[in-house]
Design a protein around this motif. Structure first.
Motif, PDB file in Angstrom:
ATOM      1  N   THR A   5       0.834  -1.197   0.000  1.00 16.12           N
ATOM      2  CA  THR A   5       0.000   0.000   0.000  1.00 16.12           C
ATOM      3  C   THR A   5       0.869   1.248   0.000  1.00 16.12           C
ATOM      4  O   THR A   5       1.954   1.263   0.573  1.00 16.12           O
ATOM      5  CB  THR A   5      -0.920   0.024   1.233  1.00 16.12           C
ATOM      6  OG1 THR A   5      -0.110  -0.040   2.412  1.00 16.12           O
ATOM      7  CG2 THR A   5      -1.874  -1.153   1.221  1.00 16.12           C
ATOM      8  N   LYS A   6       0.393   2.298  -0.643  1.00 15.65           N
ATOM      9  CA  LYS A   6       1.090   3.577  -0.688  1.00 15.65           C
ATOM     10  C   LYS A   6       0.323   4.625   0.112  1.00 15.65           C
ATOM     11  O   LYS A   6       0.459   5.816  -0.131  1.00 15.65           O
ATOM     12  CB  LYS A   6       1.243   4.027  -2.144  1.00 15.65           C
ATOM     13  CG  LYS A   6       2.058   3.067  -3.001  1.00 15.65           C
ATOM     14  CD  LYS A   6       2.155   3.567  -4.435  1.00 15.65           C
ATOM     15  CE  LYS A   6       2.947   2.596  -5.296  1.00 15.65           C
ATOM     16  NZ  LYS A   6       3.037   3.046  -6.705  1.00 15.65           N
ATOM     17  N   TYR A   7      -0.485   4.176   1.045  1.00 16.59           N
ATOM     18  CA  TYR A   7      -1.309   5.067   1.846  1.00 16.59           C
ATOM     19  C   TYR A   7      -1.469   4.452   3.229  1.00 16.59           C
ATOM     20  O   TYR A   7      -1.121   3.293   3.459  1.00 16.59           O
ATOM     21  CB  TYR A   7      -2.676   5.256   1.190  1.00 16.59           C
ATOM     22  CG  TYR A   7      -3.379   3.947   0.896  1.00 16.59           C
ATOM     23  CD1 TYR A   7      -4.157   3.313   1.868  1.00 16.59           C
ATOM     24  CD2 TYR A   7      -3.241   3.325  -0.340  1.00 16.59           C
ATOM     25  CE1 TYR A   7      -4.774   2.104   1.618  1.00 16.59           C
ATOM     26  CE2 TYR A   7      -3.856   2.113  -0.600  1.00 16.59           C
ATOM     27  CZ  TYR A   7      -4.621   1.511   0.377  1.00 16.59           C
ATOM     28  OH  TYR A   7      -5.224   0.304   0.123  1.00 16.59           O
ATOM     29  N   THR A   8      -1.996   5.231   4.148  1.00 16.07           N
ATOM     30  CA  THR A   8      -2.258   4.726   5.495  1.00 16.07           C
ATOM     31  C   THR A   8      -3.619   4.051   5.519  1.00 16.07           C
ATOM     32  O   THR A   8      -4.633   4.712   5.272  1.00 16.07           O
ATOM     33  CB  THR A   8      -2.239   5.872   6.519  1.00 16.07           C
ATOM     34  OG1 THR A   8      -0.979   6.537   6.456  1.00 16.07           O
ATOM     35  CG2 THR A   8      -2.463   5.333   7.925  1.00 16.07           C
ATOM     36  N   HIS A  57      -5.219   4.594  10.976  1.00 14.94           N
ATOM     37  CA  HIS A  57      -5.385   6.030  11.201  1.00 14.94           C
ATOM     38  C   HIS A  57      -5.531   6.318  12.693  1.00 14.94           C
ATOM     39  O   HIS A  57      -5.967   5.463  13.474  1.00 14.94           O
ATOM     40  CB  HIS A  57      -6.617   6.551  10.459  1.00 14.94           C
ATOM     41  CG  HIS A  57      -6.370   6.815   9.005  1.00 14.94           C
ATOM     42  ND1 HIS A  57      -5.548   7.810   8.545  1.00 14.94           N
ATOM     43  CD2 HIS A  57      -6.858   6.200   7.895  1.00 14.94           C
ATOM     44  CE1 HIS A  57      -5.534   7.811   7.220  1.00 14.94           C
ATOM     45  NE2 HIS A  57      -6.315   6.834   6.805  1.00 14.94           N
ATOM     46  N   PHE A 116      -9.058   4.558   1.284  1.00 17.97           N
ATOM     47  CA  PHE A 116      -8.037   4.124   2.238  1.00 17.97           C
ATOM     48  C   PHE A 116      -8.244   2.678   2.691  1.00 17.97           C
ATOM     49  O   PHE A 116      -7.477   2.179   3.515  1.00 17.97           O
ATOM     50  CB  PHE A 116      -8.031   5.040   3.469  1.00 17.97           C
ATOM     51  CG  PHE A 116      -7.568   6.441   3.189  1.00 17.97           C
ATOM     52  CD1 PHE A 116      -6.224   6.708   2.980  1.00 17.97           C
ATOM     53  CD2 PHE A 116      -8.468   7.485   3.124  1.00 17.97           C
ATOM     54  CE1 PHE A 116      -5.786   7.997   2.719  1.00 17.97           C
ATOM     55  CE2 PHE A 116      -8.050   8.778   2.869  1.00 17.97           C
ATOM     56  CZ  PHE A 116      -6.700   9.039   2.660  1.00 17.97           C
ATOM     57  N   GLU A 166      -8.029  -1.258   2.768  1.00 14.69           N
ATOM     58  CA  GLU A 166      -6.970  -2.164   2.314  1.00 14.69           C
ATOM     59  C   GLU A 166      -7.487  -3.559   1.991  1.00 14.69           C
ATOM     60  O   GLU A 166      -6.769  -4.367   1.401  1.00 14.69           O
ATOM     61  CB  GLU A 166      -5.877  -2.268   3.380  1.00 14.69           C
ATOM     62  CG  GLU A 166      -6.330  -2.868   4.700  1.00 14.69           C
ATOM     63  CD  GLU A 166      -5.185  -3.018   5.687  1.00 14.69           C
ATOM     64  OE1 GLU A 166      -4.133  -3.549   5.293  1.00 14.69           O
ATOM     65  OE2 GLU A 166      -5.353  -2.591   6.843  1.00 14.69           O
TER      66      GLU A 166
END
Length: 305
Positions: free
Chosen positions: A3-6, A11, A173, A175
């Motif tokens: 993944t390139k995000y949180t 969070h 966001f 996953e």
């Protein structure tokens, strides 16, 4: 899956509360919108519950009677007694004469039963304190007017698209959902929204498109619910659902090397898109070299005449 995000589960708690509060509030608003539809469009045929006839009467109209009669037998049925409704409908069918309006006591019925809502301060509702406004509803019921469709269409397109933008942003966001599914889920509400608005206009032209209104509305609801539920589950119940619960099997299938049906469909879509691009470039080239000059010459010749 890299993944390139949180991811949602990682969070910070304040951000999760912000996302969850927004999603829950929008969900409640969506629920009230459905209830409002049941009490407006859903009563168009005089029976509670949304049906194809309700959609037809709302947009195409009930061409067998006047607009006033349709309302009195539909969504306004509970606002007047049967005797009062019969008197108004009889006056309507007799020509809705201005003299009979007072002689038959219709003015008193309207004042007692209708003017409390239909007055000059009612906003979008017609002002029945004016006879001409009431008179306009004694003609054949042709459903929603083009002006009202224009007003409602632009409000829905602007407003609902913003709702789906923020819901889609939160869902992006996630996953547990693959990129292919994300693209489909995020794009579906917009496709169904445009289809829904378009179907109103098509139903106004012909009642056969009433089914399209229901189909588009269901599509919007399903895609919205999928993004909302997935986002909330990932934020607060990731381990119980996706590690130890029923979602574990889905993650195993998602990470499997065997291509799923969705993967195959996505591959076909990408292949078709790649083949369309050269065709689009060819069409563009033909338009610039031949089509546009022809149109310009045609306009010039017509202007000279």
């Amino acid at each position: 899956m890299t993944t390139k995000y949180t991811p949602l589960k990682d969070h910070d708690a304040p951000l999760k509360v912000l996302f969850t509060g927004y999603l829950c509030t929008v969900a409640i608003g969506y629920l009230f919108a459905l209830i409002q539809i049941l009490f407006t469009h859903g009563m168009a045929d005089g029976k509670f519950g949304l049906s194809v006839d309700d959609i037809v009467y709302s947009y195409y109209g009930n061409r067998s009677g006047t607009a006033l009669e349709v309302k009195l037998n539909g969504s306004m049925k509970e606002n007047a007694s049967e005797q009062e409704r019969f008197a108004i409908m009889k006056w309507t069918r007799d020509g809705a004469d201005a003299n009979d309006y007072k002689d038959d006591g219709i003015d008193k019925i309207i004042e007692q039963r209708c003017v409390m809502c239909h007055n000059k301060d009612s906003g979008s509702l017609p002002d029945f304190t004016k006879f001409d406004a009431l008179k306009s509803y004694t003609t054949q019921d042709e459903g929603a007017t083009f002006s009202s469709l224009t007003r409602v269409s632009h409000i829905h397109l602007f407003g609902i698209s913003f709702i789906f933008m923020f819901v889609g942003l939160i869902f992006s966001f996630a996953e547990t959902t693959s990129t292919q599914y994300k693209c489909i889920a995020i794009g579906m509400p917009y496709a169904f929204l445009i289809t829904d608005i378009l179907s109103w206009w098509l139903t106004k032209i012909h009642p056969m498109f009433a089914w399209l209104v229901i189909f588009a509305g269901m599509g919007m609801g399903i895609s919205f619910a999928f993004m909302l539920v997935t986002s909330i589950l990932e934020m607060w119940l990731f381990k119980p659902v996706f590690i130890d619960g029923f979602g574990a099997g889905y993650l195993q299938r998602r990470d499997s090397t065997d291509a799923s049906i969705a993967d195959r469909i996505w591959a076909v879509v990408k292949t078709v898109a790649r083949s369309i691009k050269p065709a689009a470039l060819f069409v563009k080239d033909q338009w610039l070299t031949q089509g546009l000059p022809f149109v310009k010459n045609l306009i010039a010749s017509l202007t000279k005449k």
